[in-house]
Design an enzyme around this catalytic site. Sequence first.
Site, mmCIF file in Angstrom:
data_model
loop_
_atom_site.group_PDB
_atom_site.id
_atom_site.type_symbol
_atom_site.label_atom_id
_atom_site.label_comp_id
_atom_site.label_asym_id
_atom_site.label_seq_id
_atom_site.Cartn_x
_atom_site.Cartn_y
_atom_site.Cartn_z
ATOM 1 N N ASP A 15 -5.876 5.748 1.665
ATOM 2 C CA ASP A 15 -6.047 4.393 1.153
ATOM 3 C C ASP A 15 -7.505 3.976 1.322
ATOM 4 O O ASP A 15 -8.076 4.117 2.420
ATOM 5 C CB ASP A 15 -5.119 3.444 1.942
ATOM 6 N N HIS A 32 0.835 -1.203 0.000
ATOM 7 C CA HIS A 32 0.000 0.000 0.000
ATOM 8 C C HIS A 32 0.872 1.257 0.000
ATOM 9 O O HIS A 32 0.505 2.268 -0.596
ATOM 10 C CB HIS A 32 -0.926 -0.008 1.226
ATOM 11 N N ASN A 57 0.447 -5.011 -6.923
ATOM 12 C CA ASN A 57 1.665 -4.292 -7.331
ATOM 13 C C ASN A 57 2.582 -5.199 -8.131
ATOM 14 O O ASN A 57 3.108 -4.806 -9.173
ATOM 15 C CB ASN A 57 2.407 -3.737 -6.116
HETATM 16 C C1 UDX Z 1 -0.954 -6.559 -0.699
HETATM 17 C C2 UDX Z 1 -1.886 -7.303 -1.656
HETATM 18 O O1 UDX Z 1 -1.464 -8.596 -1.950
HETATM 19 C C3 UDX Z 1 -2.137 -6.527 -2.895
HETATM 20 O O2 UDX Z 1 -2.878 -7.250 -3.838
HETATM 21 C C4 UDX Z 1 -2.816 -5.274 -2.489
HETATM 22 O O3 UDX Z 1 -3.425 -4.640 -3.550
HETATM 23 C C5 UDX Z 1 -1.785 -4.490 -1.734
HETATM 24 O O4 UDX Z 1 -1.400 -5.214 -0.578
HETATM 25 P P1 UDX Z 1 1.514 -7.637 -1.061
HETATM 26 O O5 UDX Z 1 0.910 -8.943 -0.732
HETATM 27 O O6 UDX Z 1 2.668 -7.229 -0.289
HETATM 28 O O7 UDX Z 1 0.421 -6.478 -1.063
HETATM 29 O O8 UDX Z 1 1.905 -7.740 -2.623
HETATM 30 P P2 UDX Z 1 2.120 -6.681 -3.749
HETATM 31 O O9 UDX Z 1 0.893 -5.902 -4.042
HETATM 32 O O10 UDX Z 1 2.685 -7.412 -4.884
HETATM 33 O O11 UDX Z 1 3.193 -5.665 -3.151
HETATM 34 C C6 UDX Z 1 4.472 -6.024 -2.770
HETATM 35 C C7 UDX Z 1 5.431 -4.907 -3.092
HETATM 36 O O12 UDX Z 1 6.678 -5.215 -2.482
HETATM 37 C C8 UDX Z 1 5.684 -4.732 -4.583
HETATM 38 O O13 UDX Z 1 5.681 -3.375 -4.936
HETATM 39 C C9 UDX Z 1 7.066 -5.322 -4.797
HETATM 40 O O14 UDX Z 1 7.836 -4.678 -5.791
HETATM 41 C C10 UDX Z 1 7.708 -5.130 -3.446
HETATM 42 N N1 UDX Z 1 8.717 -6.176 -3.186
HETATM 43 C C11 UDX Z 1 8.355 -7.464 -2.969
HETATM 44 C C12 UDX Z 1 10.051 -5.812 -3.164
HETATM 45 O O15 UDX Z 1 10.399 -4.649 -3.385
HETATM 46 N N2 UDX Z 1 10.970 -6.765 -2.897
HETATM 47 C C13 UDX Z 1 10.665 -8.051 -2.659
HETATM 48 O O16 UDX Z 1 11.591 -8.843 -2.422
HETATM 49 C C14 UDX Z 1 9.301 -8.420 -2.692
#
Ligand code: UDX
Length: 453
Positions: A111, A22, A351
């Site tokens: 948000d 987020h 993301n």
């Molecule tokens: C959650 C939900 O899954 C997502 O669908 C919602 O809309 C926002 O909250 P999350 O599960 O953490 O987020 O996944 P994601 O939305 O993919 O966000 C993770 C973020 O962390 C991405 O921007 C990704 O680039 C970043 N990341 C992940 C890193 O920078 N390094 C890593 O090793 C793993």
Amino acid sequence: MESHQRAAETHIIALPFPAQGHINPMLQFSKLLTSKGLKVTLVTIIDNELTKAKHGSVIVDSISDNSEENGTISTMEEYWKNFSSLIERKLSEIVEKQGKSGRPISCLVYDSIMPWALDIARRLGLAAASFFTQSCAVSAIYYHVYEGRLNIPSEQTHVSLDGMPPLQSYDLPSPACGSEYSPALISLMTSQFSNIREVDWILVNTFNKLEAEVMNWMASQCPVKLIGPLIPSRYTSKRLEDDNDYGLSLFKSNNNSLKQWLDSKEACSVVYVAFGSIASLEEKQMEELACGLEKSNYHFLWVVRESEQKKLPDTFVNETSEKGLIVTWCPQTEVLAHNSVGSFMTHCGWNSTLEALSLGVPMVAMPQWADQVTNAKYIADVWTVGVRVKVNEEGIVTKEETEMCIREVMEGENANEFRRNSEKWKTLAQEAVSEGGSSDKNVEKFAAELKCI
Ligand code: UDX
């Protein structure tokens, strides 16, 4: 000159929910707004040290979490109550201080999973924008549930919704994390629409061409503005100063030689595996995944957060080898943009999904819960940029399935099609955020409207 002076005076607060998925898009959006001449203060609960890093021209202010002073918070309700009062206190302080120093705040961008922030904005005399960090399709599904037209979980096996392909019940956002069913999650998600008619702007991190049909339907219900993909501008044609990465990472990497490792690999030869910042796999699942990766015989880079490391099979612990590299965190967009990466095995967080689409990387979709399930459906069947894994009767993705799906995306008969489609979405994503593109225009319009408040 006069309009420049007025622009410099427009000051807004950005309020992300304090989770990586987020914070990233909200910070990125804040950077874009500063590039349009606005002043942005981003407020969230994070380690104070992080606020000192440079985030373009965005000011980052942190709220200290007093949950320890208040004793243990046992229910979700208590959590939100404590959290919203912390936020209201902090925002009042900022609004008062900035007002006195001649930089008054005029708007709160919050948000969407914190709809109560609209009441805070109104009490403080601010305009308000609700910022959605999930896809338009997923937002539309939650809206249908909120309006009572659909249940989750659904009793229907086939669901037909405006602007969307036919969905099976297992394509709908899942209220279960692992085996735990949580009605609270669905009620949290549908609450995003509880006061949608009262908010001044609705912003969604997606772009028109990616979700054209469902976007049209949403726009017939409420005035959505699509402003994505919100990825670091280093990967777009509109490069902002100091914008190489998102910039507010809540996790630390344990590896400094990642770039060298990737550089040493051939083009499109590495499978990048990561499940975002929240998802937690069962031990058995980690074991199957580890075996599947090994059996596929490709190079792999696997992000296993520190809290998950203990679940790794013994043979994998501390593995840094020619074949596979396990890290606790990495700069994901940089990895996805690296030419050695041939596919992304992902939990389909929004993301991660948008990043892979924007950087042209085919995906192996392994959704865990919530919106990820619907994103996986779109990855496999709508955008056709990869495959979705199948789970067995025990809810596990076996090593054989893992190996098969990776092969399919890396070299299977549809691999070229996945690659072509990924390139197509990459071009369209870039167009949307380029000067005069659909999302760029929407951000421009939003900034212009803010300057007129
Ligand atoms: C959650 C939900 O899954 C997502 O669908 C919602 O809309 C926002 O909250 P999350 O599960 O953490 O987020 O996944 P994601 O939305 O993919 O966000 C993770 C973020 O962390 C991405 O921007 C990704 O680039 C970043 N990341 C992940 C890193 O920078 N390094 C890593 O090793 C793993």
